[in-house]
Design an enzyme around this catalytic site. Structure first.
Site, mmCIF file in Angstrom:
data_model
loop_
_atom_site.group_PDB
_atom_site.id
_atom_site.type_symbol
_atom_site.label_atom_id
_atom_site.label_comp_id
_atom_site.label_asym_id
_atom_site.label_seq_id
_atom_site.Cartn_x
_atom_site.Cartn_y
_atom_site.Cartn_z
ATOM 1 N N GLY A 120 4.524 -0.905 6.502
ATOM 2 C CA GLY A 120 3.466 -0.473 7.412
ATOM 3 C C GLY A 120 3.561 1.007 7.715
ATOM 4 C CB SER A 167 -1.526 4.044 5.231
ATOM 5 O OG SER A 167 -0.885 4.717 4.171
ATOM 6 C CD GLU A 216 6.649 4.274 -3.474
ATOM 7 O OE1 GLU A 216 5.682 3.619 -3.869
ATOM 8 O OE2 GLU A 216 6.624 4.953 -2.439
ATOM 9 C CD GLU A 270 -5.467 14.631 -3.875
ATOM 10 O OE1 GLU A 270 -6.473 14.495 -4.598
ATOM 11 O OE2 GLU A 270 -4.656 13.693 -3.661
#
Length: 389
Positions: free
Chosen positions: A129, A131, A248, A373
């Site tokens: 959890g 975003s 990750e 980005e």
């Protein structure tokens, strides 16, 4: 360039191949597909436990966490052998690669036994959890709050794009515990069981397929969480968050390299134009492997190179997207690639996903693990020396 390894690494590879030959589930046994990234069919739970018990789940971990203290090069050949057979070793990737890894790094011994080991063994599944509607890539802008009275936290707020939340048993949730602190401070990480009163999980359908539901909106209303579910220090969740994403990203490029290799097999050029696009795919695949191998060598020496990870992530994710778009263009989306895969993820049909669906899924690659980005900002600042925007 041909990447070669010392005898001990090759012996490690041979031992793993022998393990796969002996223990890999039969194709008929693996018919049931997962419904989300936090749903593990029973046969896959058994397969995950066998890997854990034999130290092959995550070889870089110590034995008590399903590994065998393997080095970077040994972890690499382990991943290569899985990719060569198109084997997905587990169906809760965020649980193993992010949440359990973060618990091992930042959690207490009690949290290791209560949460990390069951996640690693496939007994329970986890979601992440982070975003929120107003805080996507900018985690520091999160608004979900937790009041702490010394014995418990009370959580209120909303998370979005929480993969697998509707099937997960627990969510590692980042919340703001000190609203008066600076933007990157006052954040804490909490383990919140999904059966806690006050949690609502709402799956979100995607454009890929009506029955392909993984994303969720998760709402927390006066959700009570015991103090022992705090991961790391109070108000120091930013450190846990960076560690979570670091777990990750470290070998994330390997997944893109494997996808490019699979595209080389699945996409056969049929015209001169197709051949040009196929040539670009070949060059991208070789370039990613070469750059990744250089980063791998640095990692084996103990050298940290955050910028190189960003370069690999950016190049790999966009190369996969570009190559898949080329395959879609050249086939008109009418053909299904011929894929032999025992453990293809999120695929309820016996046939492989078509090129259109595979192309749509590539947009997740340029977002998950840090958007393109964000990667460009990191490269601009840490490689090119440009000022912060």
């Amino acid at each position: 360039m041909k990447l070669t390894f010392d005898d001990d690494v090759e012996a490690f590879r041979a031992e793993f191949i022998a393990f796969l030959d002996q223990h890999l589930p039969a194709e008929a046994e693996a018919d049931e597909r997962p419904n989300s990234t936090a749903h593990i069919p029973e046969w896959a739970r058994r397969w995950q436990r066998v890997q854990f018990d034999n130290g092959w789940l995550l070889p870089g971990h110590p034995p008590r966490f399903g590994g065998r203290d393997a080095g970077v090069l040994e972890q690499y050949v382990h991943r290569r052998e899985l990719a060569a057979r198109r084997i997905y070793q587990n169906f809760n990737p965020q649980g193993l690669g992010i949440i359990a890894a973060s618990l091992i790094t930042f959690g207490t011994p009690e949290q290791h036994e209560r949460w990390a080991v069951p996640i690693l063994r496939g007994d329970i599944t986890a979601a992440l959890g982070m975003s929120e509607p107003e805080a996507g890539s900018d985690l520091a802008a999160l608004r979900t709050r937790a009041r702490f009275d010394g014995e418990r936290f009370v959580v209120d707020g909303r998370k979005l794009w929480t993969s697998g939340a509707h099937d997960a048993d627990v969510i590692l949730t980042f919340v703001r515990t000190d609203p008066a602190a600076a933007k990157h401070r006052g954040i804490s990480a909490l383990l919140i069981p999904t059966d806690t009163p006050g949690i609502e999980r709402r799956p979100i359908a995607t454009i890929c397929a009506a029955d392909d539901v993984d994303f969720n909106e998760v709402t927390f209303t006066e959700v009570e969480v015991p103090a022992e579910n705090l991961v790391g220090e109070l108000h120091r969740g930013w450190k846990v968050a960076n560690g979570s994403l670091g777990h990750e990203r470290n070998l994330l490029w390997l997944g893109y390299a494997d996808r490019l290799d699979h595209l080389l097999t699945d996409f056969t050029p049929g015209t001169e134009l197709d051949a040009d696009r196929y040539a670009r795919l070949v060059m991208d695949a070789h370039a990613l492997r070469l750059m990744g191998s250089a980063a791998l060598a640095r990692a084996a020496r103990g050298d940290a190179d955050t910028a190189a990870i960003s370069v690999l992530k950016l190049f790999g994710s966009e190369a996969v997207q570009r190559a898949t778009e080329d395959a879609l263009t050249d086939t008109g989306g009418l053909e299904h690639p011929t894929v032999t895969s025992l453990f293809s993820p999120l695929n309820p049909e016996p046939t492989a996903p078509g090129w259109f669906e595979r192309y749509l899924r590539t947009f997740a690659h340029t977002v998950a693990g840090g958007t393109s980005e964000i990667q460009r900002n990191i490269i601009a600042q840490h490689v090119l020396g440009l000022p912060r925007p």
